[in-house]
Scaffold this motif. Sequence first.
Motif, mmCIF file in Angstrom:
data_model
loop_
_atom_site.group_PDB
_atom_site.id
_atom_site.type_symbol
_atom_site.label_atom_id
_atom_site.label_comp_id
_atom_site.label_asym_id
_atom_site.label_seq_id
_atom_site.Cartn_x
_atom_site.Cartn_y
_atom_site.Cartn_z
ATOM 1 N N LYS A 1 18.674 -27.149 -16.168
ATOM 2 C CA LYS A 1 18.503 -27.176 -17.617
ATOM 3 C C LYS A 1 17.776 -25.924 -18.095
ATOM 4 N N THR A 2 16.771 -25.498 -17.357
ATOM 5 C CA THR A 2 16.030 -24.283 -17.695
ATOM 6 C C THR A 2 16.922 -23.056 -17.553
ATOM 7 N N ALA A 3 17.742 -23.022 -16.521
ATOM 8 C CA ALA A 3 18.634 -21.882 -16.297
ATOM 9 C C ALA A 3 19.696 -21.776 -17.384
ATOM 10 N N ALA A 4 20.017 -22.899 -18.027
ATOM 11 C CA ALA A 4 21.030 -22.880 -19.087
ATOM 12 C C ALA A 4 20.533 -22.159 -20.333
ATOM 13 N N TYR A 5 19.233 -22.035 -20.476
ATOM 14 C CA TYR A 5 18.663 -21.391 -21.652
ATOM 15 C C TYR A 5 18.021 -20.059 -21.287
ATOM 16 N N THR A 6 18.812 -19.166 -20.802
ATOM 17 C CA THR A 6 18.293 -17.874 -20.366
ATOM 18 C C THR A 6 17.981 -16.943 -21.529
ATOM 19 N N TYR A 7 18.428 -17.258 -22.724
ATOM 20 C CA TYR A 7 18.222 -16.364 -23.856
ATOM 21 C C TYR A 7 16.944 -16.648 -24.629
ATOM 22 N N LYS A 8 16.204 -17.667 -24.256
ATOM 23 C CA LYS A 8 14.952 -17.962 -24.971
ATOM 24 C C LYS A 8 13.964 -16.824 -24.779
ATOM 25 N N GLY A 9 13.311 -16.436 -25.864
ATOM 26 C CA GLY A 9 12.300 -15.399 -25.802
ATOM 27 C C GLY A 9 12.865 -13.997 -25.953
ATOM 28 N N LYS A 10 14.163 -13.860 -26.148
ATOM 29 C CA LYS A 10 14.763 -12.541 -26.325
ATOM 30 C C LYS A 10 14.963 -12.259 -27.800
ATOM 31 N N SER A 11 15.342 -11.065 -28.118
ATOM 32 C CA SER A 11 15.483 -10.651 -29.512
ATOM 33 C C SER A 11 16.627 -11.404 -30.190
ATOM 34 N N PRO A 12 16.583 -11.471 -31.520
ATOM 35 C CA PRO A 12 17.653 -12.158 -32.252
ATOM 36 C C PRO A 12 19.032 -11.534 -32.009
ATOM 37 N N ALA A 13 19.073 -10.230 -31.802
ATOM 38 C CA ALA A 13 20.364 -9.584 -31.537
ATOM 39 C C ALA A 13 20.949 -10.085 -30.211
ATOM 40 N N GLN A 14 20.097 -10.220 -29.229
ATOM 41 C CA GLN A 14 20.563 -10.727 -27.938
ATOM 42 C C GLN A 14 20.938 -12.203 -28.034
ATOM 43 N N MET A 15 20.197 -12.959 -28.844
ATOM 44 C CA MET A 15 20.467 -14.389 -28.978
ATOM 45 C C MET A 15 21.797 -14.640 -29.681
ATOM 46 N N ALA A 16 22.165 -13.708 -30.553
ATOM 47 C CA ALA A 16 23.373 -13.890 -31.351
ATOM 48 C C ALA A 16 24.582 -13.184 -30.760
ATOM 49 N N LYS A 17 24.586 -12.921 -29.481
ATOM 50 C CA LYS A 17 25.684 -12.174 -28.849
ATOM 51 C C LYS A 17 27.030 -12.762 -29.210
ATOM 52 N N SER A 18 27.214 -14.006 -28.903
ATOM 53 C CA SER A 18 28.493 -14.615 -29.258
ATOM 54 C C SER A 18 28.389 -16.129 -29.260
ATOM 55 N N LEU A 19 29.223 -16.727 -30.028
ATOM 56 C CA LEU A 19 29.273 -18.179 -30.093
ATOM 57 C C LEU A 19 29.719 -18.748 -28.750
ATOM 58 N N PHE A 20 30.562 -18.045 -28.074
ATOM 59 C CA PHE A 20 31.063 -18.483 -26.771
ATOM 60 C C PHE A 20 29.934 -18.656 -25.763
ATOM 61 N N GLU A 21 28.984 -17.728 -25.748
ATOM 62 C CA GLU A 21 27.869 -17.815 -24.804
ATOM 63 C C GLU A 21 26.999 -19.029 -25.098
ATOM 64 N N ARG A 22 26.834 -19.349 -26.370
ATOM 65 C CA ARG A 22 26.046 -20.533 -26.723
ATOM 66 C C ARG A 22 26.739 -21.812 -26.269
ATOM 67 N N PHE A 23 28.061 -21.836 -26.411
ATOM 68 C CA PHE A 23 28.802 -23.004 -25.928
ATOM 69 C C PHE A 23 28.694 -23.127 -24.411
ATOM 70 N N GLN A 24 28.683 -22.002 -23.723
ATOM 71 C CA GLN A 24 28.527 -22.033 -22.270
ATOM 72 C C GLN A 24 27.172 -22.621 -21.891
ATOM 73 N N GLN A 25 26.150 -22.288 -22.658
ATOM 74 C CA GLN A 25 24.817 -22.826 -22.378
ATOM 75 C C GLN A 25 24.806 -24.340 -22.550
ATOM 76 N N LYS A 26 25.442 -24.822 -23.630
ATOM 77 C CA LYS A 26 25.511 -26.266 -23.855
ATOM 78 C C LYS A 26 26.287 -26.941 -22.739
ATOM 79 N N ASP A 27 27.383 -26.305 -22.308
ATOM 80 C CA ASP A 27 28.170 -26.861 -21.207
ATOM 81 C C ASP A 27 27.339 -26.976 -19.942
ATOM 82 N N LYS A 28 26.519 -25.977 -19.661
ATOM 83 C CA LYS A 28 25.660 -26.021 -18.469
ATOM 84 C C LYS A 28 24.647 -27.154 -18.583
#
Length: 120
Positions: A69-96
């Motif tokens: 669960k922790t590994a699924a949220y690798t973008y926490k604590g990074k800049s907003p630009a990195q967090m907003a890379k793509s909608l696809f990456e966010r869906f991948q995190q939810k899938d994990k």
Amino acid sequence: MKLFIIDHLAAIIIFEHSFHIFDKQRYLQNQQESVPPLDIALERYIASPHATAVREAVSAAVQTYQAAKTAAYTYKGKSPAQMAKSLFERFQQKDKKYLAKAELINAILEITLNHRLPRP
């Protein structure tokens, strides 16, 4: 969370065993005095190696789930630009996250089935 799961698994194992004891006692009509099946099942569970094995197996399963669960949220604590890379990456995190939860449920089911008390 870990203790909650351990308690519930123990209850499931004990209730299942008490049902078998009750069923066996029901067919033994000549028995004058019978101890409540739940008491017998609880005593057998506590005395068995299953209590410790369930505790250890659930602890390992929960640690694996929390790590995934922790590994699924690798973008926490990074800049907003990195967090907003793509909608696809966010869906991948939810899938994990959902995959980790499904794996935890499967592990709990396997632990329950592998640590059943023998039928009386």
